[in-house]
Design a protein around this motif. Structure first.
Motif: not given
Lengths: 420, 285
Positions: B220-248
């Protein structure tokens, strides 16, 4: 995406041209990789011919027997051609033999009992075959009953239908001269040579045009020398066959003269060409292979899998009806045994010996011809050796086992080397 | 078609209006609410990764986008127009193609046959193999595929990565605008994964919108521009891939939110920026 043209194709190593030696080594690699095609059947044909020639050099290698062989095999070959469609899907039609018998009986009833013209009889006969195929197809494709069970049931039921149609007499004779001519007469000599020229020129022109078209589009094409080699082989082989069939083969020349290409040969060629075009050159044919290879993938690609199955069963049973005409013509009539006994197993054997896979996804109509000739040559040769029927059955069964083993082994080899 | 976008710089792409946007979509199966108020933006020329734990609703989102399901409520816009996609054929016609996890290829057919399966080019009722082969080569070339030696190879003889390549190439043959990839690298080795990720990048660089579902955060970090995180049927967040780390990302997937103390202070996820992210905290139980 649309900016890239055909001129710039990085990484695709298909050279537009290949050396003849490369073509040969490519073919050998293909065979070693398990993609044997009809090679075992052709080798088997040669070996069997040599063995029987050695054992009965007086009666087996005669032109009379050669022509006889074609007539003997024709019914089985035509059933096998239809079975290829069903086998390609990984299905089976055990009722094809009695479909032939039943359709033949329908033909007899129409022409002999009701005095219809032969061509109406043929249409009715083919329609009855198609109807049987439709029933099988609906039960298999729509209701989802395994084809093995459906056709086993029809194998029994059609025997009954055949008995009912034929009734008390025990036989419906066919005496229409046109219908009898199919299996009992030969083309005039000049007609045989015209047929030869048509086939050779037709094959040459079609394959040459294809090669030229591919080259014009810059695609990998067969080398001219390879094409020429194939073409010349065909010219020589078919030339020899036509020459042999054009010689006098009557045992008693004063009484009757028998020479010329048997009438059934153009029928077989027509069926072969038609079915080959259908399978190789149309979207329908491509979909048949796709359903046989991976039905789920075919479904996701938008192919109506149930329809493909249905049509294949209809084609199979219609071809069986054609075989019914040929068998009826050869036997001068239809009995409750027409299409029974070992007819179906010989036909399945013919398709499999020719290289059609029982697992689906692999097979060609020409397999049926090569395999059918192998089956016919065994039956014919064993009969000339005066072997009891028991021995003939055992030997035919063994040959079928060998063919199925070749199929299974080449498949395993193909899986190991990544070919199909 | 979308080639004009590929020439633009990434910032312009990021700010362009989304080609596909979901606002507050919901989906229930009986009493089970699978998607609640999900927002998602997908842009031309960008790879949008859809991540989340098993059961977070990723498959449901893509299946509804592709018309296999329909959303129960919310707003589904495609190229700015509100659409109601009710079957896969309709989605295909709009230019949406899905490459499924279990590859739908026929082993006994060659690459060209597979690429055109179900949509063969014919002339006078007969297959036009030459045109199809030519177009297949052009398509593979446009995706910079260098790993396939001959387009007349049977698919059975291809490696997992090459098969995935064929499946992806098939999705772009038909003027598609959005390609959805479901776990394209799940069964692949290291080299093949890299091959396929390159191809995914190439799709976006060719101007297509790409949705990538993956469990592998490195991919995901290698290729994505945006990352949308789903958590239990909700969108946790959609963020720019550059602004976030693996652990996050892992933390977002597992808990649906970022704890300030464990996350790096430099991370800028403005929770107030998006209406959907207010549900973030409630999602964490």
């Amino acid at each position: 995406m649309s900016t890239v043209t055909g001129r710039d194709l990085p990484g695709l190593a298909d050279a537009p041209d290949k050396r003849a030696t490369t073509a040969l080594s490519d073919y050998l690699a293909k065979v070693r990789g398990g993609d044997v095609g009809a090679l075992p059947a052709v080798l088997g044909l040669i070996v069997l011919a040599l063995v029987f020639t050695g054992l009965r050099s007086d009666t087996f290698p005669t032109t009379f027997n050669f022509a006889n062989l074609i007539n003997q095999g024709a019914g089985v070959i035509v059933i096998a051609m239809g079975l290829v469609f069903v086998l390609l899907l990984g299905e089976i039609d055990l009722s094809a033999g009695f479909t032939a018998g039943t359709a033949g009986a329908v033909l007899g009833v129409a022409v002999t009992n009701h005095g219809m013209p032969w061509w109406i009889g043929v249409i009715v006969c083919l329609a009855s075959g198609a109807l049987i195929g439709l029933v099988i197809g609906l039960l298999v494709a729509r209701l989802g009953i395994p084809s093995f069970v459906v056709t086993l049931a029809l194998f029994l039921a059609l025997q009954g239908v055949l008995l009912q149609i034929i009734g008390e007499g025990g036989q419906i004779s066919i005496s229409n001269p046109t219908l009898l001519a199919v299996m009992n007469s030969n083309l005039a000599l000049w007609q045989g040579w015209v047929l030869y020229v048509l086939v050779v020129v037709g094959f040459g022109a079609v394959s040459y045009r294809r090669m030229a078209k591919r080259r014009a589009k810059g695609l990998h094409a067969e080398r001219f020398s390879v094409w020429g080699f194939k073409f010349c082989t065909l010219v020589v082989l078919l030339g020899i066959v036509t020459f042999l069939l054009s010689r006098e083969r009557s045992v008693n020349v004063e009484a009757t003269s028998i020479m010329g290409v048997p009438m059934v040969v153009p029928v077989l060629i027509l069926l072969l060409v038609g079915l080959t075009i259908l399978l190789n050159r149309t979207a329908f044919g491509r979909h048949v292979y796709a359903v046989g290879g991976n039905a789920e993938a075919a479904r996701r690609a938008g192919i109506n899998v149930a329809n493909i199955r249905l049509i294949c069963f209809i084609i199979c049973s219609t071809m069986a009806a054609v075989a019914g005409i040929l068998i009826g013509s050869r036997d001068n009539g239809v009995t409750p045994n027409t299409g029974g006994n070992q007819t179906l197993l010989y036909a399945v054997g013919a398709a499999v010996i020719g290289g059609t896979s029982l697992f689906g996804g692999k097979g060609r109509p020409v397999d049926a011809i090569v395999g059918g000739l192998v089956v016919a040559i065994i039956a014919n040769g064993m009969a000339l050796l005066n072997q009891p029927a028991g021995v003939v059955y055992v030997v035919t069964g063994l040959v079928l086992l060998v063919a199925a083993s070749v199929d299974a082994l080449s498949r395993r080899r193909a899986a190991a080397t990544g070919r199909f | 078609m979308s080639a004009t976008f590929s020439a633009q710089d990434p910032r312009a792409l990021a700010e362009a209006p989304p080609m596909l946007s979901l606002r507050g979509v919901t989906k229930s199966f009986g009493a089970v609410e699978v998607l609640r108020d999900v927002d998602l933006d997908v842009r031309y020329g960008r790879v949008t990764a859809l991540v989340g734990d098993n059961g977070a609703g990723k498959s449901t989102v893509i299946k509804a986008i592709a018309g296999i399901y329909t959303f129960d409520g919310g707003d589904y816009r495609f190229e700015g127009e509100p659409v109601n996609v009710t079957n896969p054929k309709q989605a295909n016609a709009m230019g949406i193609e899905v490459v499924y996890q279990d590859l739908a290829l026929c082993d006994n057919l060659d690459i060209v046959d597979n690429l055109f399966l179900g949509r063969e080019i014919t002339s006078n009722g007969l297959l036009d193999d030459e045109t199809m082969e030519k177009r297949a080569r052009e398509t593979l070339a446009s995706l910079s595929v260098r790993t396939v030696s001959s387009v007349r190879q049977k698919v059975a003889s291809l490696s997992g990565g090459q098969r995935q390549t064929v499946a992806i190439a098939r999705s772009v043959l038909w003027n598609s605008k959005l390609v959805i990839l479901d776990e394209p690298t799940a069964a692949l080795g290291v080299a093949q994964t890299e091959q396929v990720l390159k191809l995914v990048r190439q799709l976006a660089d060719n101007g297509l919108a790409v949705i990538l579902i993956s469990h592998n955060m490195n991919d995901v970090l290698a290729v994505a521009d945006d990352i949308a995180v789903l958590y239990l049927g909700r969108l946790a967040t959609q963020i720019d891939a550059k602004s976030v780390s693996h652990a996050e990302i892992v933390q977002l997937i597992t808990s649906g939110r970022l704890d300030v103390d464990s996350a790096r202070a430099t991370t800028t996820i403005s929770t107030g920026e998006r209406s959907g992210s207010e549900s973030t905290d409630q999602g964490a139980i």
